[in-house]
Motif scaffolding. Structure first.
Motif, PDB file in Angstrom:
ATOM      1  N   ALA A  22       0.817  -1.217   0.000  1.00  0.00           N
ATOM      2  CA  ALA A  22       0.000   0.000   0.000  1.00  0.00           C
ATOM      3  C   ALA A  22       0.851   1.267   0.000  1.00  0.00           C
ATOM      4  O   ALA A  22       0.530   2.235  -0.677  1.00  0.00           O
ATOM      5  CB  ALA A  22      -0.946  -0.001   1.203  1.00  0.00           C
ATOM      6  N   THR A  23       1.947   1.247   0.749  1.00  0.00           N
ATOM      7  CA  THR A  23       2.794   2.443   0.854  1.00  0.00           C
ATOM      8  C   THR A  23       4.014   2.394  -0.059  1.00  0.00           C
ATOM      9  O   THR A  23       4.644   3.423  -0.304  1.00  0.00           O
ATOM     10  CB  THR A  23       3.297   2.633   2.301  1.00  0.00           C
ATOM     11  N   GLY A  24       4.364   1.195  -0.512  1.00  0.00           N
ATOM     12  CA  GLY A  24       5.568   1.036  -1.310  1.00  0.00           C
ATOM     13  C   GLY A  24       6.844   1.120  -0.499  1.00  0.00           C
ATOM     14  O   GLY A  24       7.929   1.279  -1.055  1.00  0.00           O
ATOM     15  N   LEU A  25       6.718   0.994   0.823  1.00  0.00           N
ATOM     16  CA  LEU A  25       7.881   1.098   1.715  1.00  0.00           C
ATOM     17  C   LEU A  25       8.167  -0.233   2.404  1.00  0.00           C
ATOM     18  O   LEU A  25       7.292  -1.091   2.521  1.00  0.00           O
ATOM     19  CB  LEU A  25       7.639   2.170   2.777  1.00  0.00           C
ATOM     20  N   LEU A  26       9.386  -0.369   2.871  1.00  0.00           N
ATOM     21  CA  LEU A  26       9.776  -1.500   3.688  1.00  0.00           C
ATOM     22  C   LEU A  26       9.472  -1.178   5.146  1.00  0.00           C
ATOM     23  O   LEU A  26       9.543  -0.019   5.554  1.00  0.00           O
ATOM     24  CB  LEU A  26      11.272  -1.768   3.529  1.00  0.00           C
ATOM     25  N   GLU A  27       9.153  -2.201   5.930  1.00  0.00           N
ATOM     26  CA  GLU A  27       8.864  -2.024   7.351  1.00  0.00           C
ATOM     27  C   GLU A  27       9.503  -3.151   8.145  1.00  0.00           C
ATOM     28  O   GLU A  27       9.611  -4.274   7.656  1.00  0.00           O
ATOM     29  CB  GLU A  27       7.350  -2.046   7.613  1.00  0.00           C
ATOM     30  N   VAL A  28       9.889  -2.860   9.364  1.00  0.00           N
ATOM     31  CA  VAL A  28      10.342  -3.871  10.311  1.00  0.00           C
ATOM     32  C   VAL A  28       9.121  -4.333  11.090  1.00  0.00           C
ATOM     33  O   VAL A  28       8.302  -3.516  11.530  1.00  0.00           O
ATOM     34  CB  VAL A  28      11.415  -3.302  11.261  1.00  0.00           C
ATOM     35  N   ALA A  29       8.989  -5.647  11.239  1.00  0.00           N
ATOM     36  CA  ALA A  29       7.859  -6.207  11.982  1.00  0.00           C
ATOM     37  C   ALA A  29       8.322  -7.462  12.710  1.00  0.00           C
ATOM     38  O   ALA A  29       9.366  -8.034  12.378  1.00  0.00           O
ATOM     39  CB  ALA A  29       6.713  -6.552  11.027  1.00  0.00           C
ATOM     40  N   THR A  30       7.546  -7.874  13.691  1.00  0.00           N
ATOM     41  CA  THR A  30       7.808  -9.136  14.383  1.00  0.00           C
ATOM     42  C   THR A  30       6.519  -9.938  14.431  1.00  0.00           C
ATOM     43  O   THR A  30       5.423  -9.381  14.383  1.00  0.00           O
ATOM     44  CB  THR A  30       8.337  -8.905  15.812  1.00  0.00           C
TER      45      THR A  30
END
Length: 137
Positions: free
Chosen positions: A71-79
């Motif tokens: 949706a944002t075209g960005l990378l994210e850190v998640a757990t």
């Protein structure tokens, strides 16, 4: 049972494909993954500064992830806890994952999870990660 066992299979498959010899673990400076890291975090070092602590502090067993948000075209850190698969749990497409179940590190690192996560960081197959990012777009 399906989420746990299926997620475990999926997560571990992604994890093993994530790894490479240390001398091959480099993001291409002219690649789309590098561009995405800069757009999402500012730099590779800032990505690591977010990823490692988030992964180290997973309570109990689970996974640390670098995921792509369509949706944002960005990378994210998640757990994710336990064997929960990233995309089914968060909607993020998995790019890089690190297993932080004790079975992944206890024999060599004892209870030193930070040492393990930093060691795995140094053998991430960024070429595979870039292929996953391109496929996700």
């Amino acid at each position: 049972a399906l989420k746990f066992n299926g997620g475990g299979h999926l997560n571990h498959t992604l994890f093993w494909e994530n790894l490479c010899p240390a001398e091959s673990s480099q993001i291409k400076s002219d690649g789309e993954l590098n561009d995405a890291v800069k757009a999402s975090f500012g730099s590779y070092d800032e990505l690591k500064a977010k990823f490692v602590p988030a992964t180290v502090t997973v309570q109990g067993s689970g996974w640390g992830w670098l995921g792509y948000n369509k949706a944002t075209g960005l990378l994210e850190v998640a757990t994710c806890s336990n064997q929960d698969p990233l995309e089914a749990t968060t909607g993020l497409v998995p790019i890089v994952g690190i297993d932080v179940w004790e079975h992944a590190y206890y024999k060599k690192y004892s209870n030193l999870r930070p040492d393990y996560v930093n060691a795995v960081w140094d053998i991430i197959n960024w070429e595979t990660a870039e292929k996953r990012l391109l496929a996700a777009k």
